[in-house]
Design a protein around this motif. Structure first.
Motif, PDB file in Angstrom:
ATOM      1  N   MET A 296      18.972  47.680   6.460  1.00 23.80           N
ATOM      2  CA  MET A 296      19.107  48.205   5.108  1.00 23.80           C
ATOM      3  C   MET A 296      19.252  47.035   4.161  1.00 23.80           C
ATOM      4  N   ALA A 297      18.617  47.141   3.007  1.00 25.53           N
ATOM      5  CA  ALA A 297      18.755  46.094   2.000  1.00 25.53           C
ATOM      6  C   ALA A 297      19.001  46.758   0.664  1.00 25.53           C
ATOM      7  N   LEU A 298      19.923  46.193  -0.085  1.00 19.53           N
ATOM      8  CA  LEU A 298      20.182  46.696  -1.424  1.00 19.53           C
ATOM      9  C   LEU A 298      19.962  45.541  -2.389  1.00 19.53           C
ATOM     10  N   GLY A 299      18.984  45.708  -3.254  1.00 20.91           N
ATOM     11  CA  GLY A 299      18.687  44.629  -4.199  1.00 20.91           C
ATOM     12  C   GLY A 299      19.116  45.028  -5.595  1.00 20.91           C
ATOM     13  N   TYR A 300      19.689  44.079  -6.326  1.00 25.23           N
ATOM     14  CA  TYR A 300      20.077  44.347  -7.708  1.00 25.23           C
ATOM     15  C   TYR A 300      19.404  43.328  -8.623  1.00 25.23           C
ATOM     16  N   VAL A 301      18.797  43.812  -9.696  1.00 26.10           N
ATOM     17  CA  VAL A 301      18.170  42.946 -10.689  1.00 26.10           C
ATOM     18  C   VAL A 301      18.716  43.340 -12.049  1.00 26.10           C
ATOM     19  N   SER A 302      19.265  42.363 -12.788  1.00 28.64           N
ATOM     20  CA  SER A 302      19.831  42.686 -14.102  1.00 28.64           C
ATOM     21  C   SER A 302      18.702  42.896 -15.113  1.00 28.64           C
ATOM     22  N   ARG A 303      19.040  43.312 -16.320  1.00 31.18           N
ATOM     23  CA  ARG A 303      18.014  43.628 -17.319  1.00 31.18           C
ATOM     24  C   ARG A 303      17.177  42.387 -17.653  1.00 31.18           C
ATOM     25  N   ARG A 304      15.901  42.623 -17.980  1.00 27.66           N
ATOM     26  CA  ARG A 304      15.000  41.516 -18.280  1.00 27.66           C
ATOM     27  C   ARG A 304      14.325  41.731 -19.623  1.00 27.66           C
ATOM     28  N   LEU A 305      14.134  40.647 -20.342  1.00 27.27           N
ATOM     29  CA  LEU A 305      13.469  40.681 -21.640  1.00 27.27           C
ATOM     30  C   LEU A 305      11.981  40.971 -21.404  1.00 27.27           C
ATOM     31  N   THR A 306      11.374  41.834 -22.223  1.00 25.08           N
ATOM     32  CA  THR A 306       9.936  42.081 -22.093  1.00 25.08           C
ATOM     33  C   THR A 306       9.182  41.200 -23.086  1.00 25.08           C
ATOM     34  N   ALA A 307       7.855  41.229 -22.985  1.00 30.50           N
ATOM     35  CA  ALA A 307       7.018  40.368 -23.836  1.00 30.50           C
ATOM     36  C   ALA A 307       7.221  40.650 -25.325  1.00 30.50           C
ATOM     37  N   THR A 308       7.591  41.881 -25.669  1.00 30.21           N
ATOM     38  CA  THR A 308       7.740  42.214 -27.087  1.00 30.21           C
ATOM     39  C   THR A 308       9.186  42.162 -27.561  1.00 30.21           C
ATOM     40  N   GLY A 309      10.109  41.669 -26.709  1.00 31.62           N
ATOM     41  CA  GLY A 309      11.492  41.499 -27.139  1.00 31.62           C
ATOM     42  C   GLY A 309      12.391  42.683 -26.834  1.00 31.62           C
ATOM     43  N   ASN A 310      11.865  43.689 -26.118  1.00 33.42           N
ATOM     44  CA  ASN A 310      12.733  44.778 -25.656  1.00 33.42           C
ATOM     45  C   ASN A 310      13.336  44.389 -24.311  1.00 33.42           C
ATOM     46  N   TYR A 311      14.084  45.311 -23.714  1.00 31.38           N
ATOM     47  CA  TYR A 311      14.652  45.021 -22.404  1.00 31.38           C
ATOM     48  C   TYR A 311      14.185  46.030 -21.367  1.00 31.38           C
ATOM     49  N   ALA A 312      13.857  45.534 -20.168  1.00 27.43           N
ATOM     50  CA  ALA A 312      13.624  46.410 -19.028  1.00 27.43           C
ATOM     51  C   ALA A 312      14.988  46.558 -18.372  1.00 27.43           C
ATOM     52  N   GLY A 313      15.399  47.780 -18.103  1.00 26.25           N
ATOM     53  CA  GLY A 313      16.751  48.037 -17.620  1.00 26.25           C
ATOM     54  C   GLY A 313      17.048  47.443 -16.257  1.00 26.25           C
ATOM     55  N   ALA A 314      18.334  47.228 -15.986  1.00 21.98           N
ATOM     56  CA  ALA A 314      18.757  46.732 -14.679  1.00 21.98           C
ATOM     57  C   ALA A 314      18.549  47.829 -13.642  1.00 21.98           C
ATOM     58  N   TYR A 315      18.352  47.440 -12.396  1.00 24.86           N
ATOM     59  CA  TYR A 315      18.265  48.460 -11.356  1.00 24.86           C
ATOM     60  C   TYR A 315      18.795  47.921 -10.037  1.00 24.86           C
ATOM     61  N   ALA A 316      19.253  48.833  -9.175  1.00 25.87           N
ATOM     62  CA  ALA A 316      19.654  48.503  -7.815  1.00 25.87           C
ATOM     63  C   ALA A 316      18.824  49.407  -6.929  1.00 25.87           C
ATOM     64  N   SER A 317      18.091  48.805  -6.008  1.00 25.37           N
ATOM     65  CA  SER A 317      17.171  49.622  -5.234  1.00 25.37           C
ATOM     66  C   SER A 317      17.389  49.422  -3.734  1.00 25.37           C
ATOM     67  N   PRO A 318      17.696  50.489  -2.995  1.00 22.41           N
ATOM     68  CA  PRO A 318      17.895  50.349  -1.554  1.00 22.41           C
ATOM     69  C   PRO A 318      16.582  50.527  -0.772  1.00 22.41           C
ATOM     70  N   ASP A 319      16.369  49.702   0.224  1.00 20.08           N
ATOM     71  CA  ASP A 319      15.223  49.818   1.121  1.00 20.08           C
ATOM     72  C   ASP A 319      15.746  49.979   2.548  1.00 20.08           C
ATOM     73  N   ILE A 320      15.081  50.808   3.339  1.00 18.26           N
ATOM     74  CA  ILE A 320      15.509  51.039   4.725  1.00 18.26           C
ATOM     75  C   ILE A 320      14.322  50.804   5.653  1.00 18.26           C
ATOM     76  N   THR A 321      14.533  50.080   6.748  1.00 13.72           N
ATOM     77  CA  THR A 321      13.449  49.792   7.682  1.00 13.72           C
ATOM     78  C   THR A 321      13.907  50.007   9.122  1.00 13.72           C
ATOM     79  N   LEU A 322      13.045  50.630   9.920  1.00 18.36           N
ATOM     80  CA  LEU A 322      13.244  50.710  11.371  1.00 18.36           C
ATOM     81  C   LEU A 322      12.199  49.806  12.000  1.00 18.36           C
ATOM     82  N   PHE A 323      12.628  48.924  12.889  1.00 16.22           N
ATOM     83  CA  PHE A 323      11.719  47.929  13.446  1.00 16.22           C
ATOM     84  C   PHE A 323      11.830  47.958  14.964  1.00 16.22           C
ATOM     85  N   SER A 324      10.694  48.008  15.640  1.00 13.60           N
ATOM     86  CA  SER A 324      10.733  48.121  17.089  1.00 13.60           C
ATOM     87  C   SER A 324       9.770  47.172  17.779  1.00 13.60           C
TER      88      SER A 324
END
Lengths: 372, 192
Positions: A296-324
Motif C-alpha cells: 500500500m502506498a499513500l502519496g500526498y502532494v500539496s497545492r500547486r500553482l497553475t500556469a494562469t496563477g490559480n491553484y491545483a488543490g492538494a491531494y492524498a491518493s492511496p494505491d494498492i498492489t498485489l504482487f506475486s
C-alpha cells in the motif's frame, strides 16, 4: 555488448558498446473550418538512431586510494524530425541533422582516515552542437560512529538540449539551434542514521541554483512557441525519510520533503506545478512465504500553482498492489490507483486549453511479466 | 523534482502550438488602439504568412536568395521589428524588407504588402503581378475581391484575414491548410 575484467588484485576494466533506436509516427487529422467536408491529415515523425562506446579503468593505489578513469563516445547518426500535411500536401519542416559527443572523466576515492573518505571527480563533455562543459564533483563522507554517516556533497552538472528543443519547428513552434545546456550547482548535506540494523533515518538538505533553464517561451515576432535559455531558478529543500525492513520480508517507509523553487528576479509566488510539500508512506507485507506481497502506498502532494496563477488543490491518493512470483519465470501484479476515486487535477502547460487537467480517478492495472 | 520542470510531452506541445496559432487568427488577438501596436501585429502576420506559404523554387534566383517583403507606400513598421525579421530565415532564405514605389516593378518581391490607400494603387500593383508567384497582402476593404491573395481586416480591434482562394489557385503558391482554416475565404463572382 559489455565486458568486465579484473587484472590481478588492483586493476579493473569495463567496456561497453551499444546501438539504440527510437521511432515515433503520429497522424493528426484536423478539419479546416473554412471547408467543413475535408479532413486534412497531419503527419508527425521522429526517428533517431545512435551508437556509442564507453570504457572505464580502475586502479587501487597505495594509501587506500582508488582511481578510476574513463571515456565515452556517442554518435547520434540519425536525428530525423518532420511534420507535414498529407493532402493537400504542405511541408512544415524536415530536419535531419546528426551530432556526436565525447567525454572523459577521472574519479579518485581517497580514504583520509578510517572514518573519513574524500571523493573527487572531474568530467569533460564535448558536444558537436554547443561545445564543451567541464563538471567538477566532490564528496566528503564522515562516519564518526558505526551507525552514523554524514555526507557533504557538491557537484556541477548540466542537461544538454534535446533534438526536439533544438530543431522541432512546426505550425506554431520554432526551432532554436542556438540553445545552450542548462546547468546546476548542487550542494547537499546528508545524515544517515541506523537504529538497530533494520531501521534507517535519512535527513538531507539541498540547494540547487539552476542557470539557463531551457523553458518554453513565446516568440513576440509571430506568437510561436520557442525554447530558450531563459530562467534562473533556485531550488532548496529538506527531505526526511524513515525506512524499516524486517528479516521476514516486511517493509515500511515514510518520507516527507519540503521544497521551494523560485525564479530569480520574478515576482511570481513560485514555479507552476511545483508543490511545496510531498509525502509518501509505503507498507509491503509478505503474504505467502515471500511469494505473494500486498503493498500500500499513500502519496500526498500539496497545492500547486497553475500556469494562469490559480491553484491545483492538494491531494492524498492511496494505491494498492498485489504482487506475486508464484509461477516460475512469471511476475504477476494487480494494482488499484487512486483507490478513493478523488479525481484530482494537475496543472496544464502554458498554452494548453485546460488550466487544470482532471486525472482519470480510480484506475486498475493488471501486469504480467515473463522472464526468459 | 525535475519532472515538474520538463513536464511537456510531445502531444502537449502539439496541442499547445495549435491553440497558440489559432489565437493569431481568431478573437484572441486584440490590440490597443494605436498604429504602432496594430502594425507590430501586422508584421507578425506577414512573417507567419511567409512561413505557411510555399513558393515554387523558381520564384527565387537561387536556393539561398533572400525572401523579399516589399512594402508599397510609406513604411508603417517600426525599425526594431524589421531588424528582428532581417535576422531570421524562412527555410534557407534570409528575410529582407524594403519599400517600393507603386510604379516600380514588384515582380522581384516574393511578398508584396500594399498599404491602405486608394484602390487604384492596389489595382495597379495586382495588375503588374498577374501570372507571377508573388504573395500579395493588402489592408484595404475589397483588396481580396480585386484579386489580392490575402487581406488583413480589423474588426472590433481584432486582427483577422481573408484569403481569395481562386486567386491563389491561379498562382503556383501552396498555402497550408492550417492557414486557410483561420481565414475567411473570399469568393469572387466572375462575370461571364
Amino acid at each position: 555488448m559489455a565486458y568486465e575484467h579484473k587484472f590481478g588484485s588492483d586493476w579493473g576494466f569495463m567496456g561497453r558498446l551499444y546501438y539504440d533506436n527510437y521511432h515515433y509516427d503520429g497522424f493528426y487529422p484536423y478539419v479546416p473550418a473554412s471547408s467543413e467536408s475535408v479532413t486534412v491529415l497531419n503527419r508527425d515523425v521522429s526517428d533517431g538512431q545512435w551508437w556509442g562506446a564507453e570504457f572505464a579503468l580502475s586502479k587501487q593505489l597505495v594509501h587506500n586510494q582508488t582511481l578510476i578513469v574513463g571515456a565515452e563516445y556517442r554518435d547520434n547518426f540519425r536525428q530525423h524530425q518532420m511534420n507535414y500535411d498529407k493532402q493537400p500536401y504542405f511541408p512544415y519542416f524536415n530536419s535531419e541533422p546528426s551530432s556526436n559527443l565525447w567525454a572523459v572523466y577521472a574519479q579518485d576515492e581517497i580514504r583520509l582516515r578510517r572514518s573519513l573518505t574524500l571523493n573527487l571527480g572531474l568530467r569533460h563533455d564535448q558536444y558537436s552542437t554547443f561545445g564543451g562543459t567541464t563538471s567538477p564533483r566532490a564528496a566528503l563522507i564522515y562516519r564518526p560512529l558505526e551507525n552514523t554517516t554524514l555526507k557533504l556533497l557538491y557537484g556541477q552538472s548540466f542537461r544538454a538540449p534535446n533534438a526536439y528543443e533544438l530543431y522541432y519547428a512546426s505550425y506554431g513552434q520554432e526551432a532554436n539551434p542556438q540553445l545552450r545546456p542548462e546547468t546546476v550547482k548542487t550542494t547537499e548535506l546528508v545524515l544517515e542514521q541506523y537504529f538497530r540494523r533494520d531501521l534507517r533515518l535519512l535527513i538531507s538538505g539541498y540547494y540547487y541554483p539552476i542557470r539557463n533553464l531551457i523553458s518554453q517561451e513565446t516568440d513576440p515576432a509571430n506568437g510561436s512557441i520557442v525554447y530558450m535559455n531563459r530562467e534562473q531558478v533556485q531550488m532548496r529543500g529538506v527531505e526526511i525519510s524513515l525506512k524499516k525492513q524486517s528479516r521476514a520480508g516486511l517493509e515500511a517507509g515514510a518520507s516527507f520533503s519540503f521544497q521551494r523553487s523560485i525564479e530569480a528576479g520574478s515576482s511570481r509566488a513560485g514555479l507552476s506545478n511545483s508543490p511545496h510539500v510531498l509525502g509518501q508512506g509505503t507498507l509491503s507485507i509478505p503474504l505467502l512465504q515471500k511469494k505473494l506481497f500486498a503493498s500500500m502506498a499513500l502519496g500526498y502532494v500539496s497545492r500547486r500553482l497553475t500556469a494562469t496563477g490559480n491553484y491545483a488543490g492538494a491531494y492524498a491518493s492511496p494505491d494498492i498492489t498485489l504482487f506475486s512470483q508464484v509461477l516460475r519465470n512469471w511476475e504477476v501484479s494487480a494494482s488499484l490507483y487512486d483507490a478513493f476515486n478523488q479525481r484530482y487535477g494537475d496543472p496544464g502547460s502554458v498554452g494548453d486549453p485546460e488550466d487544470l487537467i482532471i486525472q482519470d480517478g480510480r484506475t486498475f492495472r493488471l501486469k504480467f511479466v515473463y522472464h526468459f | 523534482m525535475a519532472g515538474s520542470l520538463y513536464s511537456s510531452t510531445r502531444t502537449f506541445c502539439y496541442l499547445a502550438s495549435c491553440c497558440l496559432i489559432l489565437s493569431l487568427g481568431t478573437p484572441f488577438v486584440v490590440f490597443a488602439q494605436d498604429d504602432n501596436a496594430e502594425y507590430q501585429l501586422k508584421l507578425a502576420f506577414l512573417y507567419n504568412f511567409a512561413q505557411f506559404v510555399q513558393w515554387p523554387s523558381d520564384a527565387f534566383p537561387d536556393a539561398g536568395a533572400p525572401l523579399t517583403i516589399c512594402i508599397v507606400g510609406p513604411d508603417p513598421f517600426n525599425s526594431e521589428g524589421e531588424q528582428d525579421l532581417r535576422s531570421r530565415k524562412i527555410g534557407n532564405h534570409p528575410i529582407d524588407i524594403k519599400t517600393i514605389k507603386s510604379d516600380q516593378d514588384p515582380r522581384a518581391c516574393q511578398l508584396v504588402f500594399v498599404r491602405a490607400s486608394k484602390t487604384r494603387v492596389a489595382d495597379e500593383v495586382l495588375h503588374a503581378l498577374k501570372g507571377s508567384s508573388t504573395l500579395t497582402v493588402g489592408e484595404t476593404k475589397g483588396f481580396a475581391e480585386l484579386g489580392g491573395l490575402i487581406n488583413l481586416t480589423v474588426d472590433n480591434s481584432k486582427l483577422r484575414f481573408e484569403i481569395n482562394l481562386d486567386a491563389a489557385m491561379q498562382t503556383r503558391l501552396k498555402i497550408s491548410a492550417k492557414l486557410l482554416a483561420l481565414a475567411k475565404i473570399v469568393k469572387v463572382e466572375r462575370t461571364p
